[in-house]
Scaffold this motif. Structure first.
Motif, short mmCIF file in Angstrom:
data_model
loop_
_atom_site.label_atom_id
_atom_site.label_comp_id
_atom_site.label_asym_id
_atom_site.label_seq_id
_atom_site.Cartn_x
_atom_site.Cartn_y
_atom_site.Cartn_z
N MET A 82 1.05 -1.15 0.00
CA MET A 82 -0.07 -0.06 0.10
C MET A 82 0.89 1.26 0.04
SD MET A 82 -3.01 -0.91 2.71
CE MET A 82 -4.16 -2.40 2.29
N HIS A 83 1.76 1.47 1.06
CA HIS A 83 2.22 2.71 1.10
C HIS A 83 3.13 2.82 0.07
CE1 HIS A 83 4.42 5.98 3.28
NE2 HIS A 83 5.35 5.65 3.18
N HIS A 84 3.94 1.72 -0.52
CA HIS A 84 5.07 1.98 -1.36
C HIS A 84 4.39 2.02 -2.84
CE1 HIS A 84 9.20 1.90 0.08
NE2 HIS A 84 8.54 1.15 1.17
N ILE A 142 8.62 12.24 11.37
CA ILE A 142 9.58 12.54 10.31
C ILE A 142 9.04 11.92 8.99
CG2 ILE A 142 11.76 11.43 9.72
CD1 ILE A 142 12.54 13.43 11.60
N HIS A 143 8.36 10.78 9.30
CA HIS A 143 7.76 10.15 8.07
C HIS A 143 6.72 11.02 7.55
CE1 HIS A 143 6.17 6.25 6.04
NE2 HIS A 143 6.74 6.95 5.34
N PHE A 144 5.96 11.63 8.39
CA PHE A 144 4.89 12.64 7.71
C PHE A 144 5.63 13.66 6.82
CE2 PHE A 144 2.79 16.74 8.41
CZ PHE A 144 1.68 16.52 7.84
N CYS A 146 8.59 13.52 5.31
CA CYS A 146 8.80 13.03 4.09
C CYS A 146 7.69 12.88 2.99
CB CYS A 146 9.40 11.58 4.33
SG CYS A 146 10.85 11.55 5.33
N HIS A 147 6.61 13.19 3.24
CA HIS A 147 5.55 13.13 2.21
C HIS A 147 4.90 14.09 2.23
CE1 HIS A 147 6.40 8.96 1.45
NE2 HIS A 147 6.49 8.53 2.75
N ILE A 148 5.12 15.35 2.83
CA ILE A 148 4.57 16.53 2.57
C ILE A 148 5.38 17.38 1.52
CG2 ILE A 148 3.53 16.90 4.76
CD1 ILE A 148 5.72 19.00 5.60
N HIS A 203 16.68 10.79 1.91
CA HIS A 203 17.03 9.38 2.36
C HIS A 203 15.54 8.72 2.12
CE1 HIS A 203 19.48 6.59 4.49
NE2 HIS A 203 18.26 5.98 5.12
N HIS A 204 14.57 9.16 2.59
CA HIS A 204 13.17 8.30 2.47
C HIS A 204 12.64 8.21 0.85
CE1 HIS A 204 10.05 5.95 3.75
NE2 HIS A 204 8.96 7.02 3.36
N THR A 205 13.09 9.25 0.28
CA THR A 205 12.58 9.28 -1.18
C THR A 205 13.40 8.37 -2.04
OG1 THR A 205 12.11 11.76 -0.97
CG2 THR A 205 12.50 11.03 -3.36
N HIS A 259 14.45 5.56 -0.80
CA HIS A 259 13.85 4.33 -0.20
C HIS A 259 12.56 4.10 -1.05
CE1 HIS A 259 12.50 0.91 1.98
NE2 HIS A 259 11.46 1.58 2.25
N HIS A 260 11.81 4.95 -1.45
CA HIS A 260 10.77 4.71 -2.50
C HIS A 260 10.89 4.46 -3.69
CE1 HIS A 260 7.18 5.10 0.16
NE2 HIS A 260 7.76 5.83 0.99
N ASP A 261 12.20 4.33 -4.19
CA ASP A 261 12.45 3.94 -5.41
C ASP A 261 12.09 2.37 -5.62
OD1 ASP A 261 13.83 2.63 -7.72
OD2 ASP A 261 15.36 4.27 -7.89
ZN LIG Z 1 7.12 6.69 3.07
#
Ligand SMILES: [Zn+2]
Ligand SMILES: [Zn+2]
Length: 265
Positions: A100-102, A168-170, A172-174, A192-194, A196-198
């Motif tokens: 879902m998230h990815h 932090i996770h929030f 990363c997605h704003i 870093h998290h962007t 990871h979303h690759d």
């Molecule tokens: Zn995420």
């Protein structure tokens, strides 16, 4: 509601529309966040109120609890949230995260469209209760073996670390803005998290969300930098290991430790 200026592909756009159809109409992201942080704040108040005359060395329970939480989060992300397990609870975590998230967020489009999309990032409110129950075991042991203050401070560290993780996770997605672009730790976490979303890297690279340090320690970071570089890298892409994606097979499931990958290039 969907973002207007976006480069997301058809597949992601379709998934986001399908996910939104499944979210209950009454869902409110602001209420969701309020419940998590209100419960967390009350818990922190209770833990703090139970400490008495804390000695200097007892405060060390806070950084110890924070590091333990970061390590546990890394292990959970690496070995549960991206690996389907037979256990019902662990499998639910995998479905919620990888499937879902990815799918909802990719490196092409990492942003929420509005507060209703927060549902796919913040854990359900009962997670705080589960975390508290899990925290009781090591905290109670520390409270009996070391001191009562250490036990309460450990509980506080685990709860605060979870609240920190969600924040932090929030972030990363704003949408990008001047403040978060220049905010230490948050800007580092966003890049870093962007990465990871690759989809090619998500199975084994940049598994730390709260901080990039577990990835630095375990050699699973996409950066070729040291401790301070991992803490304050910000948006800088100049230290990204070249050819990292080629180190993975088509399904993105076979990691090659960074050092080996770097040597190969
Ligand atoms: Zn995420
Ligand atoms: Zn992930």
């Amino acid at each position: 509601m969907e973002l207007v200026n976006t480069i997301m592909g058809k597949r992601q756009r379709k998934y986001r529309a399908t996910y939104r159809e499944r979210v209950a109409g009454w869902y409110n992201g602001w209420l969701h966040v309020m419940i998590i942080y209100l419960a967390g704040s009350i818990a922190l108040y209770i833990y703090g109120a139970n400490t008495v005359n804390v000695q200097w060395w007892e405060w060390l329970a806070l950084p110890f609890g924070f590091v333990s939480y970061q390590t546990s989060e890394y292990i959970l992300h690496m070995y549960v949230m991206h690996r389907p397990r037979k256990n019902v609870v662990l499998r639910a975590l995998y479905i919620r995260h990888t499937l879902m998230h990815h799918q909802f967020f990719t490196k092409e489009e990492m942003r929420f469209a509005d507060h209703k999309d927060w549902r796919v990032t913040f854990f359900p409110p009962f997670t705080m209760l589960g975390l508290t129950l899990l925290s009781i075991i090591p905290s109670l042991a520390a409270g009996i073996i070391i001191s009562e203050n250490v036990g309460w401070l450990l509980m506080a560290a685990f709860t605060a670390s979870y609240m920190f993780y969600e924040l932090i996770h929030f972030c990363c997605h704003i949408d990008d803005n001047w403040l978060i672009r220049n905010m230490p730790l948050i800007n580092t976490a966003r890049r870093h998290h962007t990465a990871h979303h690759d989809h090619q890297l998500m199975m084994s690279v940049n598994m730390g969300i709260g901080t990039a340090l577990p990835d630095w320690m375990m050699g699973t970071s996409d950066l070729d930098r040291g401790f301070w570089g991992h803490l304050f890298n910000g948006y800088d892409e100049s230290h990204v290991r070249p050819g990292l994606q080629k180190s993975f097979n088509a399904a993105g499931t076979r990691p090659v430790p960074n050092r080996q990958a770097a040597e190969r290039n």
